[in-house]
Design an enzyme around this catalytic site. Structure first.
Site, PDB file in Angstrom:
ATOM      1  N   GLU A  48       3.075  -4.011 -12.311  1.00 27.68           N
ATOM      2  CA  GLU A  48       4.495  -3.893 -12.653  1.00 27.68           C
ATOM      3  C   GLU A  48       4.829  -4.748 -13.869  1.00 27.68           C
ATOM      4  O   GLU A  48       5.530  -4.302 -14.782  1.00 27.68           O
ATOM      5  CB  GLU A  48       5.353  -4.310 -11.450  1.00 27.68           C
ATOM      6  CG  GLU A  48       5.366  -3.295 -10.321  1.00 27.68           C
ATOM      7  CD  GLU A  48       5.955  -3.826  -9.033  1.00 27.68           C
ATOM      8  OE1 GLU A  48       5.901  -3.095  -8.018  1.00 27.68           O
ATOM      9  OE2 GLU A  48       6.459  -4.968  -9.026  1.00 27.68           O
TER      10      GLU A  48
ATOM     11  N   HIS B 293       0.823  -1.206   0.000  1.00 25.84           N
ATOM     12  CA  HIS B 293       0.000   0.000   0.000  1.00 25.84           C
ATOM     13  C   HIS B 293       0.861   1.261   0.000  1.00 25.84           C
ATOM     14  O   HIS B 293       0.521   2.253  -0.649  1.00 25.84           O
ATOM     15  CB  HIS B 293      -0.934   0.006   1.208  1.00 25.84           C
ATOM     16  CG  HIS B 293      -2.034  -0.995   1.104  1.00 25.84           C
ATOM     17  ND1 HIS B 293      -3.347  -0.641   0.872  1.00 25.84           N
ATOM     18  CD2 HIS B 293      -2.031  -2.351   1.161  1.00 25.84           C
ATOM     19  CE1 HIS B 293      -4.097  -1.734   0.792  1.00 25.84           C
ATOM     20  NE2 HIS B 293      -3.313  -2.775   0.981  1.00 25.84           N
TER      21      HIS B 293
ATOM     22  N   THR C 291      -5.792   1.199  -3.974  1.00 25.86           N
ATOM     23  CA  THR C 291      -4.579   0.506  -4.408  1.00 25.86           C
ATOM     24  C   THR C 291      -4.882  -0.786  -5.164  1.00 25.86           C
ATOM     25  O   THR C 291      -3.956  -1.489  -5.556  1.00 25.86           O
ATOM     26  CB  THR C 291      -3.682   0.175  -3.196  1.00 25.86           C
ATOM     27  OG1 THR C 291      -4.423  -0.639  -2.277  1.00 25.86           O
ATOM     28  CG2 THR C 291      -3.219   1.438  -2.494  1.00 25.86           C
TER      29      THR C 291
ATOM     30  N   ASP D 214      -5.410   6.209   2.208  1.00 27.38           N
ATOM     31  CA  ASP D 214      -5.673   4.861   1.706  1.00 27.38           C
ATOM     32  C   ASP D 214      -7.151   4.552   1.872  1.00 27.38           C
ATOM     33  O   ASP D 214      -7.735   4.792   2.935  1.00 27.38           O
ATOM     34  CB  ASP D 214      -4.825   3.856   2.501  1.00 27.38           C
ATOM     35  CG  ASP D 214      -4.737   2.487   1.846  1.00 27.38           C
ATOM     36  OD1 ASP D 214      -5.788   1.962   1.429  1.00 27.38           O
ATOM     37  OD2 ASP D 214      -3.626   1.950   1.769  1.00 27.38           O
TER      38      ASP D 214
END
Length: 467
Positions: free
Chosen positions: A361, A24, A139, A117
């Site tokens: 990613e 996070h 996230t 968050d």
């Protein structure tokens, strides 16, 4: 090379509050770097216990301040479990956060907004009580949140009466494609409550930020924009691996684990292009010992070279003598710099649990995936990896629904790594999404425009604090 870096603008201070977990903190930190490059003063607020747990010296590439905050735990104090931590965290941090906002409010550049968050929905009340804006940061991908939203609305009934789940803006999904929390809290009622609490007061937030990009979840983003003022701002990975506009941004900057970067790079340099299987299940996921053994023997059977990240606490689960038997073709490390590894020319595929950070990613760097999801959002991410974006394959559990066999792991590795029709298609799709991810954050891209809009709106006096 363009360098997007501006002098700090007075009256542009934001506080950023992530959940104190690496998965996070990293995306919210990367977003913070984008803001800092546009002249926004950023203060990252995280717990003193998290900062104390970090390994070695930590350096942030961009000028971001780090503000420790008390979470209710003294140094060296043991946590009884996840629920115990979450309970004390929620009881302590709101008051600590209010004190931090008050402290910074008396400076020459007081905070204008709290970016929090989405797992910490109470933070919007602390921000508003302190007289500043609030922006919630998700996230996880839109797909997972849409499913959670429909669960809250009662659209999902268990047990399922039909084999296929049909929900607006989503592809047809089966039971094992859904996030695990939609059918109960399991052993983590505290986390279950957190997951669904994110929507309890989302309408109070002035902005709703999402770590994804428009092209990746086009229909989902359009559907959600009809409900909330969302801005996609991802993928939030270091700039030098995407648009290269932030010259110093080569790493996340904060980590709980010390990577074996030099050893990994030297070993990878000795391998041929696209010849290595990279295996990592992130900072949290834990495989049972029997599953570790099946994965180990599947890797060995495939005859591919592999780099496997096995956290120190998990090493004892490896089969006896496995490291010695595979030493000629493998490197096993307790942690690595994942971005450097994924960007290396020798990597042919990524065996991943499909946590969202690892997934985005791999998408951003064009690396094909073998999806081996474990829990929470990971089954849904795996569904999209294999069936929507076409950038990998998903393992199938055995007939008992409990384990992925070494034969299945070998089959999936060969399907992705071999230059057959399927492998070529996956590699081409991976290259396509890599380019789209770069375009999203580059000049004129959808995420870059949304970040610019956020900065402009943040500085505008026309936005009032929501009640």
């Amino acid at each position: 090379m363009e360098r997007d870096k501006r002098a700090v603008v007075k009256g542009s201070h934001v506080l950023v509050l992530p959940m104190p977990a690496q998965g996070h903190i990293n995306p919210m930190l990367q977003f913070s770097k984008r803001l800092a490059a546009k002249g926004i003063k950023v203060t990252l607020v995280t717990t003193s216990s998290y900062l104390n747990a970090m390994q070695g010296e930590q350096a942030l590439a961009m000028p971001i301040n780090v503000e420790p905050i008390f979470d209710g735990f003294r140094e060296g104090e043991r946590v009884a479990g996840v629920d115990d931590y979450l309970e004390r965290f929620k009881a302590t941090v709101p008051g600590s956060l209010a004190e931090v906002i008050k402290k910074h409010s008396s400076t020459q550049n007081p905070p204008r907004c709290l970016i929090y968050d989405s797992l910490l929905p109470w933070a919007v009340d602390v921000a508003q009580d302190s007289g500043i804006h609030a922006a919630t940061f998700f996230t996880q991908p839109c797909a997972v949140s849409v499913i959670y939203y429909h669960e809250l609305q009662g659209s999902l009934k268990f047990p399922l009466m039909e084999p296929v789940v049909k929900l607006p803006s989503l592809p047809d999904m089966e039971f094992n494609d859904l996030p695990t929390f939609v059918y109960g809290p399991g052993s983590y009622p505290g986390l279950y409550d957190l997951v669904f609490s994110r929507f309890s007061n989302i309408d109070k937030a002035t902005w709703v930020l999402w770590n994804t990009f428009d092209d990746l979840e086009d229909e989902l983003v359009k559907w959600m924009k009809r409900k909330w003022p969302i801005k996609t701002i991802g993928p939030t990975i270091p700039s030098m691996f995407l648009d290269q506009r932030l010259e110093d941004d080569k790493d996340y900057g904060l980590s709980l684990f010390k990577p074996k970067s030099e050893a990994c790079m030297e070993w990878l340099d000795s391998k041929s292009p696209h010849s290595v299987v990279y295996v990592s299940f992130g900072s949290v996921a834990r495989l049972e010992e029997a599953q570790m053994a099946e994965l180990a023997w599947g890797l060995k059977r495939s005859n591919y070279s592999f780099l496997w990240v096995v956290r120190e606490t998990e090493l004892e689960k490896l089969p006896r003598s496995f490291i010695e038997e595979t030493s000629d073709s493998s490197l096993i490390v307790t942690w690595c710099n994942q971005m450097q590894v994924l960007a290396h020319r020798s990597i042919g595929c990524f065996v991943t649990h499909c946590g969202w950070n690892s997934t985005i990613e791999a998408l951003g760097l064009g690396v094909p995936m073998v999806a081996m999801p474990q829990w929470t959002d990971q089954p849904t991410n795996a569904k999209f990896v294999a069936d929507v974006w076409g950038v990998g394959v998903r393992v199938k559990v055995d007939g008992n629904g409990t384990i992925v066999t070494n034969e299945e792991i070998e089959r999936c590795l060969r399907e992705v790594m071999v230059e057959g029709e399927r492998g070529i298609e996956i590699r081409q799709n991976s290259g396509k999404w890599k380019e789209l991810a770069r375009k999203a954050v580059d000049g004129g891209g959808s995420s870059e425009k949304n970040i610019e809009d956020f900065v402009g709106e943040l500085m505008s006096n026309s936005y009032s604090i929501k009640e």
